[in-house]
Design a protein around this motif. Structure first.
Motif, PDB file in Angstrom:
ATOM      1  N   LYS A 240     103.300  -1.330 -23.457  1.00  0.00           N
ATOM      2  CA  LYS A 240     103.004  -2.035 -22.197  1.00  0.00           C
ATOM      3  C   LYS A 240     102.509  -3.459 -22.427  1.00  0.00           C
ATOM      4  O   LYS A 240     102.508  -4.259 -21.491  1.00  0.00           O
ATOM      5  N   ASN A 241     102.083  -3.794 -23.661  1.00  0.00           N
ATOM      6  CA  ASN A 241     101.633  -5.151 -23.975  1.00  0.00           C
ATOM      7  C   ASN A 241     102.723  -6.002 -24.601  1.00  0.00           C
ATOM      8  O   ASN A 241     102.470  -7.128 -25.007  1.00  0.00           O
ATOM      9  N   GLY A 242     103.946  -5.467 -24.698  1.00  0.00           N
ATOM     10  CA  GLY A 242     105.055  -6.229 -25.252  1.00  0.00           C
ATOM     11  C   GLY A 242     105.157  -6.134 -26.758  1.00  0.00           C
ATOM     12  O   GLY A 242     105.941  -6.875 -27.369  1.00  0.00           O
ATOM     13  N   ASN A 243     104.385  -5.261 -27.420  1.00  0.00           N
ATOM     14  CA  ASN A 243     104.452  -5.122 -28.873  1.00  0.00           C
ATOM     15  C   ASN A 243     105.576  -4.166 -29.258  1.00  0.00           C
ATOM     16  O   ASN A 243     105.842  -3.173 -28.565  1.00  0.00           O
ATOM     17  N   LEU A 244     106.213  -4.458 -30.394  1.00  0.00           N
ATOM     18  CA  LEU A 244     107.320  -3.632 -30.872  1.00  0.00           C
ATOM     19  C   LEU A 244     106.822  -2.247 -31.274  1.00  0.00           C
ATOM     20  O   LEU A 244     105.864  -2.099 -32.040  1.00  0.00           O
ATOM     21  N   VAL A 245     107.477  -1.218 -30.735  1.00  0.00           N
ATOM     22  CA  VAL A 245     107.235   0.161 -31.163  1.00  0.00           C
ATOM     23  C   VAL A 245     108.376   0.624 -32.069  1.00  0.00           C
ATOM     24  O   VAL A 245     108.148   1.289 -33.082  1.00  0.00           O
ATOM     25  N   TYR A 246     109.611   0.216 -31.707  1.00  0.00           N
ATOM     26  CA  TYR A 246     110.788   0.660 -32.475  1.00  0.00           C
ATOM     27  C   TYR A 246     111.845  -0.438 -32.441  1.00  0.00           C
ATOM     28  O   TYR A 246     112.063  -1.085 -31.414  1.00  0.00           O
ATOM     29  N   LEU A 283     122.427 -13.490 -26.022  1.00  0.00           N
ATOM     30  CA  LEU A 283     122.901 -13.975 -24.726  1.00  0.00           C
ATOM     31  C   LEU A 283     122.294 -13.173 -23.587  1.00  0.00           C
ATOM     32  O   LEU A 283     121.765 -13.725 -22.646  1.00  0.00           O
ATOM     33  N   ILE A 284     122.325 -11.837 -23.656  1.00  0.00           N
ATOM     34  CA  ILE A 284     121.879 -10.998 -22.550  1.00  0.00           C
ATOM     35  C   ILE A 284     120.796 -10.027 -23.026  1.00  0.00           C
ATOM     36  O   ILE A 284     120.925  -9.411 -24.076  1.00  0.00           O
ATOM     37  N   ILE A 285     119.721  -9.946 -22.221  1.00  0.00           N
ATOM     38  CA  ILE A 285     118.657  -8.977 -22.465  1.00  0.00           C
ATOM     39  C   ILE A 285     118.670  -7.994 -21.300  1.00  0.00           C
ATOM     40  O   ILE A 285     118.401  -8.364 -20.163  1.00  0.00           O
ATOM     41  N   SER A 286     118.996  -6.730 -21.569  1.00  0.00           N
ATOM     42  CA  SER A 286     118.936  -5.677 -20.558  1.00  0.00           C
ATOM     43  C   SER A 286     117.731  -4.805 -20.850  1.00  0.00           C
ATOM     44  O   SER A 286     117.411  -4.548 -22.019  1.00  0.00           O
ATOM     45  N   TYR A 287     117.059  -4.335 -19.809  1.00  0.00           N
ATOM     46  CA  TYR A 287     115.822  -3.583 -20.034  1.00  0.00           C
ATOM     47  C   TYR A 287     115.633  -2.535 -18.942  1.00  0.00           C
ATOM     48  O   TYR A 287     116.215  -2.616 -17.860  1.00  0.00           O
ATOM     49  N   ALA A 288     114.806  -1.549 -19.257  1.00  0.00           N
ATOM     50  CA  ALA A 288     114.403  -0.539 -18.281  1.00  0.00           C
ATOM     51  C   ALA A 288     112.961  -0.159 -18.577  1.00  0.00           C
ATOM     52  O   ALA A 288     112.610   0.126 -19.730  1.00  0.00           O
ATOM     53  N   LYS A 289     112.118  -0.202 -17.546  1.00  0.00           N
ATOM     54  CA  LYS A 289     110.709   0.153 -17.705  1.00  0.00           C
ATOM     55  C   LYS A 289     110.517   1.649 -17.469  1.00  0.00           C
ATOM     56  O   LYS A 289     111.253   2.264 -16.698  1.00  0.00           O
ATOM     57  N   SER A 290     109.506   2.197 -18.123  1.00  0.00           N
ATOM     58  CA  SER A 290     109.211   3.619 -17.964  1.00  0.00           C
ATOM     59  C   SER A 290     108.688   3.891 -16.557  1.00  0.00           C
ATOM     60  O   SER A 290     107.783   3.216 -16.076  1.00  0.00           O
ATOM     61  N   THR A 291     109.284   4.861 -15.896  1.00  0.00           N
ATOM     62  CA  THR A 291     108.812   5.279 -14.571  1.00  0.00           C
ATOM     63  C   THR A 291     108.286   6.717 -14.592  1.00  0.00           C
ATOM     64  O   THR A 291     107.945   7.274 -13.545  1.00  0.00           O
ATOM     65  N   GLY A 292     108.220   7.312 -15.788  1.00  0.00           N
ATOM     66  CA  GLY A 292     107.719   8.675 -15.918  1.00  0.00           C
ATOM     67  C   GLY A 292     108.785   9.717 -15.613  1.00  0.00           C
ATOM     68  O   GLY A 292     109.904   9.402 -15.189  1.00  0.00           O
ATOM     69  N   TYR A 293     108.418  10.969 -15.849  1.00  0.00           N
ATOM     70  CA  TYR A 293     109.357  12.078 -15.584  1.00  0.00           C
ATOM     71  C   TYR A 293     108.533  13.276 -15.125  1.00  0.00           C
ATOM     72  O   TYR A 293     107.643  13.752 -15.848  1.00  0.00           O
ATOM     73  N   ARG A 294     108.817  13.732 -13.923  1.00  0.00           N
ATOM     74  CA  ARG A 294     108.105  14.856 -13.319  1.00  0.00           C
ATOM     75  C   ARG A 294     106.592  14.604 -13.324  1.00  0.00           C
ATOM     76  O   ARG A 294     106.124  13.671 -12.705  1.00  0.00           O
ATOM     77  N   TRP A 301     106.070   2.067 -21.263  1.00  0.00           N
ATOM     78  CA  TRP A 301     106.886   1.454 -22.295  1.00  0.00           C
ATOM     79  C   TRP A 301     108.151   0.848 -21.683  1.00  0.00           C
ATOM     80  O   TRP A 301     108.491   1.121 -20.527  1.00  0.00           O
ATOM     81  N   ILE A 302     108.836   0.028 -22.465  1.00  0.00           N
ATOM     82  CA  ILE A 302     110.041  -0.661 -21.997  1.00  0.00           C
ATOM     83  C   ILE A 302     111.126  -0.529 -23.061  1.00  0.00           C
ATOM     84  O   ILE A 302     110.888  -0.834 -24.232  1.00  0.00           O
TER      85      ILE A 302
END
Length: 624
Positions: A240-246, A283-294, A301-302
C-alpha cells in the motif's frame, strides 16, 4: 513563372498531405493498439489481484477451521478452569512471563500446557509443509481466555499474550489479519493471523494464532505470473506504500518504492496510463488495486503489468519507414524545384519583404534592387514611390505632433501656475477667516443662549475646512518638489497621518505594530495616508465602521494595505480612480488620489485599489 510556382506548390502539397495522412494513420494505429494492450493488461492485473485475494481468503478459512477442532475446545476449557482457581491471575501471568519462554524444546511448562494438542498442531504444520514443499507456517500456538499459552506447535513465544494487539482484536472482533512485516526471529517476511475460539455456546475460550510466511501468501501469484509469457510484459506487486513486494519471479524487501506510484495512488481501482518520458523503455502501465475477496478486506496491495514499448510499435516500424522514405523524396523534389526558381522569383520577393519591414520600422534609407522580371520590377517601383511618400508624410506628422505637444504642455503649465497662484493667494484669507470663526465660536459659547450663532459658526468652519482641503489638493497636485528623504517606521508614519485628523467616534482606525522602516519624504507620504484615511472616513459616513491597516514585507518591498468597511467604489469609476478630476464626491476636486499616485511614484512605488471591500495597496521599496 507563375506555372512553375504552381507546380512547386502542388508537388509540395501532395508530399506534405501524404506525410500527414501517413503519420496520422501511424499514430492512430499505435494509439488504438496501446488502448487494446492497456485494456488487456488491465484484465491480467485484475485477475492476478483477485486470485491473490481469493488465495489469502482460502488460507484464512483453512486456519479458522482449526478453531472448531474438538481437541482445541477441550484443552482450552480445561485450561480456563485451572486458571479460574488462581486468585490473582494478573500477578500470576506477570511472574510466569518473567520466568518462562515457551520454545520447541520447552513446550510443556505446567498443567496449563497441553502435550496432545501441541502434537496435533505440529502435525498440521508438517501437513502443510509436505503438501506445498515449503514452510507455510512459521508459528502456530493457542492461548486460553486469559492469554496464557496452552500449546506451541512451532516457533518461539512469550507465556502471556493478552497484552498483544492481535490477541485483543481477535477476542473482540473474531479475527485479526495483520500486515506483512519482517520477522527477525526467522529472517523473513510474514503476517499474523489470529482467530477467536468459542465453545459450543459461543462463549470466548481462547485465541489461535498463526504466523504465515510471505512465500505462502504469494505462492499462487508467483505461479500465475510465470504463466504470462507474453513478450514485453513485466509483472509487479506493490504494497500500500508503493514498495516492491514481487518482481521478475523474486520476492523483494519492502523498502523500494517505484517512481510512478503516485500516479497509481491517485487513480481509480483499475486502469492504465502512459508513462510518458519518465522511462524510455516503457509505454503503458496497467494496474489493479486490491478490493478484497468475501470476508478478506485485502492488504491494499496493487498488481502492475508493465508493457514494453518495443513490443507495441515493432510491427509498425516498416510502415513508418516507408512513409518517411516517400515523404523525404517528395520534400527533396520540392526543394530542388524551389531552388531552381529561387534566384528568379523568391530572392527578389525576399528583398522586397526586407524593404517593407525596414519601412514599417521607420527606416527609409533603403535601396530597391532592380529585377529582370516585369512583375517584380513593377512592384519594386511601387515600393520606391511608397517609401518617398511615407517619408514625407511621417516628417509632416512628426512636426505637427511636436507642435501640439508643445502647445499642450505650455497651456497645462500656465493653468498649473495659475491654479497654484490662486490656491496660494486664497490660503491666507482663509486662514484669517478660520481664526475669526474660532474666535466667534468661543464668544458664541458665552453669549449665545439659544445656540443659533454657534450653529452658524460651525457651518462656516466646515465650509472653510472644505475649501482648505480642496486648495491643498490643487497645491499638492501641481507642486512637484524634490524629496526630503529620511528614515522612519511605517507604523509611525501611519500614526502621524492618523493624529493629523479629527476621527469621528463611530470610526476606528487600527494600525498594527511593525518594525519595518523605509526611507522617504515623511511630509509627502503623510499627505498620501491622510488622503486615504479621509476618503475612508467620508465613505463610512455616520455608520459604525473600521479602517484597518496592514504592514508586511515581501522581498525588498514594504507593503501597506488600508481597508475600510464602507460601501465600496462604483465599478464604473474604479478603473480610472487615479485619473485627475475623477471623483465620486459632489464637493471634491478629484485631485486627491492622483496626488497620492504622483507621490508614491516619486518614491519608485506603486498604488492600486481593489473592491469588496475597498482596499488600497501601496508598495514601497525598502532602501538600505
Amino acid at each position: 513563372m507563375k506555372i512553375s510556382f504552381l507546380i512547386i506548390a502542388v508537388m509540395f502539397g501532395i508530399s506534405l498531405t501524404f506525410t500527414i495522412v501517413g503519420a496520422a494513420s501511424f499514430d492512430l494505429s499505435v494509439q488504438e493498439l496501446k488502448k487494446l494492450q492497456g485494456s488487456r493488461n488491465e484484465g491480467f492485473a485484475f485477475n492476478l489481484m483477485q486470485n491473490l485475494d481469493r488465495h489469502i481468503e482460502n488460507r484464512i478459512a483453512d486456519f479458522q477451521e482449526l478453531t472448531e477442532l474438538n481437541l482445541v475446545h477441550v484443552t482450552l476449557i480445561d485450561s480456563n478452569k485451572e486458571f479460574e482457581k488462581i486468585s490473582d491471575i494478573k500477578s500470576y501471568l506477570k511472574t510466569k512471563e518473567k520466568e518462562i519462554e515457551i520454545t520447541k524444546k520447552n513446550q510443556f511448562i505446567d498443567a496449563t500446557t497441553d502435550e496432545i494438542l501441541t502434537e496435533d498442531l505440529i502435525k498440521i504444520i508438517e501437513f502443510y509443509r509436505d503438501e506445498y514443499n515449503y514452510d507455510v507456517i512459521e508459528e502456530l500456538f493457542v492461548t486460553n481466555a486469559y492469554g496464557a499459552n496452552v500449546a506451541l506447535a512451532s516457533g518461539t513465544s512469550d507465556y502471556s499474550q493478552s497484552d498483544e494487539i492481535w490477541w485483543k482484536v481477535a477476542k473482540n472482533k473474531g479475527r485479526y489479519i495483520g500486515q506483512i512485516q519482517f520477522n527477525e526471529n526467522y529472517g523473513g517476511y510474514s503476517a499474523v493471523f489470529a482467530f477467536r475460539v468459542n465453545d459450543a455456546d459461543q462463549n470466548f475460550i481462547g485465541v489461535l494464532r498463526v504466523l504465515v510466511t510471505l512465500e505462502d501468501i504469494l505462492n499462487n501469484f508467483v505461479e500465475e505470473s510465470s504463466l504470462l509469457t507474453v513478450p514485453g510484459l513485466n509483472i509487479l506487486l506493490l504494497d500500500k506504500n508503493g514498495n516492491l513486494v514481487y518482481q521478475d519471479e523474486k520476492i523483494y524487501p519492502l523498502d523500494s518504492q517505484i517512481s510512478y506510484f503516485q500516479d497509481i495512488k491517485e487513480g481509480k481501482d483499475i486502469g492504465f496510463f502512459e508513462l510518458g518520458e519518465q522511462r524510455d523503455d516503457l509505454l503503458i502501465i496497467s494496474y489493479a488495486k486490491s478490493t478484497g475477496y468475501r470476508t478478506f478486506a485485502g492488504f491494499d496491495w496493487i498488481t502492475i503489468v508493465e508493457q514494453n514499448r518495443s513490443s507495441i510499435v515493432e510491427e509498425f516500424i516498416e510502415l513508418r519507414n516507408a512513409i518517411l522514405a516517400v515523404s523525404i523524396l517528395g520534400m527533396i523534389a520540392s526543394v530542388v524545384g524551389g531552388l531552381l526558381i529561387s534566384s528568379t522569383v523568391s530572392s527578389p520577393l525576399k528583398h522586397l519583404t526586407k524593404i517593407a519591414n525596414s519601412i514599417s520600422k521607420g527606416n527609409f534609407n533603403v535601396k530597391v534592387k532592380k529585377s529582370k522580371i516585369d512583375e517584380i520590377k513593377t512592384i519594386s517601383d511601387s515600393f520606391e514611390d511608397m517609401e518617398n511618400n511615407l517619408k514625407k508624410l511621417i516628417e509632416t506628422e512628426k512636426y505637427l505632433v511636436e507642435a501640439n505637444v508643445k502647445i499642450k504642455n505650455e497651456r497645462l503649465s500656465a493653468i498649473g501656475e495659475l491654479a497654484a497662484s490662486m490656491a496660494h493667494d486664497l490660503k491666507n484669507p482663509l486662514a484669517i477667516i478660520k481664526s475669526s470663526a474660532e474666535i466667534l465660536q468661543k464668544k458664541s459659547k458665552q453669549d449665545d443662549d439659544d445656540g443659533e450663532l454657534n450653529d452658524v459658526v460651525q457651518r462656516m468652519s466646515r465650509a472653510i475646512d472644505r475649501m482648505s482641503h480642496q486648495i491643498n489638493d490643487v497645491l499638492n497636485y501641481v507642486r512637484i518638489t524634490p524629496l526630503d528623504i529620511k528614515s522612519i517606521k511605517v507604523e509611525k508614519l501611519l500614526q502621524l497621518a492618523k493624529n493629523s485628523l479629527e476621527i469621528p467616534d463611530n470610526i476606528l482606525i487600527s494600525i498594527p505594530q511593525s518594525d519595518i522602516r523605509i526611507k522617504c519624504d515623511i511630509r509627502k507620504l503623510e499627505i498620501v495616508f491622510i488622503n486615504l484615511f479621509l476618503n475612508s472616513i467620508q465613505v463610512i459616513g455616520e455608520e459604525d465602521g473600521e479602517i484597518k491597516c496592514s504592514i508586511f514585507q515581501k522581498s525588498s518591498n514594504a507593503i501597506i494595505e488600508i481597508c475600510d468597511s464602507g460601501s465600496g467604489i462604483s465599478e464604473e469609476i474604479i478603473s480610472k480612480i487615479f485619473v485627475p478630476l475623477v471623483t465620486t464626491k459632489q464637493k471634491g476636486t478629484g485631485l486627491g488620489l492622483s496626488t497620492c499616485k504622483n507621490i508614491i511614484e516619486q518614491h519608485n512605488g506603486t498604488i492600486s485599489v481593489q473592491n469588496n471591500p475597498t482596499r488600497f495597496t501601496i508598495i514601497l521599496p525598502i532602501l538600505s
